[in-house]
Design a protein around this motif. Structure first.
Motif, PDB file in Angstrom:
ATOM      1  N   THR A  36     -12.567  -7.468  -7.062  1.00  0.00           N
ATOM      2  CA  THR A  36     -12.591  -8.262  -6.538  1.00  0.00           C
ATOM      3  C   THR A  36     -13.685  -9.792  -7.119  1.00  0.00           C
ATOM      4  N   ARG A  96     -15.215  -3.082  -8.908  1.00  0.00           N
ATOM      5  CA  ARG A  96     -14.533  -3.035  -7.556  1.00  0.00           C
ATOM      6  C   ARG A  96     -13.060  -3.433  -7.647  1.00  0.00           C
ATOM      7  N   ARG A 133      -9.840  -5.005  -4.909  1.00  0.00           N
ATOM      8  CA  ARG A 133     -10.199  -5.710  -4.310  1.00  0.00           C
ATOM      9  C   ARG A 133      -9.454  -4.753  -2.477  1.00  0.00           C
ATOM     10  N   THR A 134     -10.284  -4.411  -1.513  1.00  0.00           N
ATOM     11  CA  THR A 134      -9.321  -3.729  -0.978  1.00  0.00           C
ATOM     12  C   THR A 134      -7.938  -3.854  -0.143  1.00  0.00           C
ATOM     13  N   GLY A 192      -6.208  -1.925  -2.510  1.00  0.00           N
ATOM     14  CA  GLY A 192      -6.148   0.086  -2.344  1.00  0.00           C
ATOM     15  C   GLY A 192      -6.880   0.541  -3.156  1.00  0.00           C
ATOM     16  N   GLU A 193      -7.083   2.107  -3.027  1.00  0.00           N
ATOM     17  CA  GLU A 193      -8.220   2.622  -3.553  1.00  0.00           C
ATOM     18  C   GLU A 193      -8.073   3.448  -5.315  1.00  0.00           C
ATOM     19  N   LEU A 194      -9.176   2.841  -5.851  1.00  0.00           N
ATOM     20  CA  LEU A 194      -8.790   3.737  -7.171  1.00  0.00           C
ATOM     21  C   LEU A 194      -9.228   5.174  -7.258  1.00  0.00           C
ATOM     22  N   GLU A 195      -8.235   5.767  -7.922  1.00  0.00           N
ATOM     23  CA  GLU A 195      -8.766   7.302  -7.925  1.00  0.00           C
ATOM     24  C   GLU A 195      -9.565   7.406  -9.255  1.00  0.00           C
ATOM     25  N   ARG A 212       0.066   3.503  -6.102  1.00  0.00           N
ATOM     26  CA  ARG A 212      -0.748   5.159  -6.603  1.00  0.00           C
ATOM     27  C   ARG A 212      -1.844   3.844  -7.528  1.00  0.00           C
ATOM     28  N   PRO A 231       0.962  -1.238   0.031  1.00  0.00           N
ATOM     29  CA  PRO A 231       0.351   0.032   0.341  1.00  0.00           C
ATOM     30  C   PRO A 231       0.427   1.617  -0.354  1.00  0.00           C
ATOM     31  N   ARG A 283      -4.800   5.286  -9.885  1.00  0.00           N
ATOM     32  CA  ARG A 283      -5.210   5.965 -11.163  1.00  0.00           C
ATOM     33  C   ARG A 283      -6.288   5.532 -12.340  1.00  0.00           C
TER      34      ARG A 283
END
Length: 141
Positions: A93, A36, A38-39, A42-45, A16, A12, A18
């Motif tokens: 996911t 979606r 996977r947690t 990370g988070e996708l911007e 990055r 993590p 994006r």
């Protein structure tokens, strides 16, 4: 190039995520809304390619034509078109019908490369029917 599921590549703190996509394409908007990640990845911007942004300027400077496909950044590396779709599918996911289908269709880089031109033609046709102009980030006249 190391495989996407290499956990060392996806720590993590070192990545990055994006995704630059066409915000005026209904097909593209729906895809990014349903996809979606996977947690543990990370988070996708999400970035609309039609809006001015740091990502769009960076891709334009690299000569990446956003009318030829969306772009995915993982860490410092950009992936474009079929390679971006393949990577995104591996990061997704497996929950829900849509995400399972995307994984089955695009987990293979070869299959993704064969299917991607059809997806691009569908997007181009849809944009023409809707009267939408190209993104034209490379200012080609």
């Amino acid at each position: 190039m190391s495989a996407v599921n290499d956990s060392r590549q996806y720590e993590p703190s070192s990545r990055r995520l994006r995704l630059v996509y066409d915000g005026e394409c209904p097909m593209c908007r729906r895809y990014v809304r349903w996809q979606r990640i996977r947690t543990d990845v990370g988070e996708l911007e999400l970035i609309d390619a039609r809006q001015e942004s740091e990502a769009r300027r960076e891709l334009t400077a690299m000569g990446i034509d956003l009318d030829q496909g969306f772009a995915l950044q993982i860490g410092k590396r950009w992936y474009h078109g079929s390679e971006a779709l393949h990577r995104l599918s591996l990061l997704g996911t497996r929950s829900g019908v849509f995400n399972r289908l995307m994984y089955r269709l695009f987990a293979s880089p070869g299959r993704t490369a064969r299917l991607y031109p059809l997806l691009k033609r569908c997007r181009s046709g849809l944009l023409k029917v809707l009267g939408k102009s190209p993104i034209d980030n490379l200012d080609r006249k």
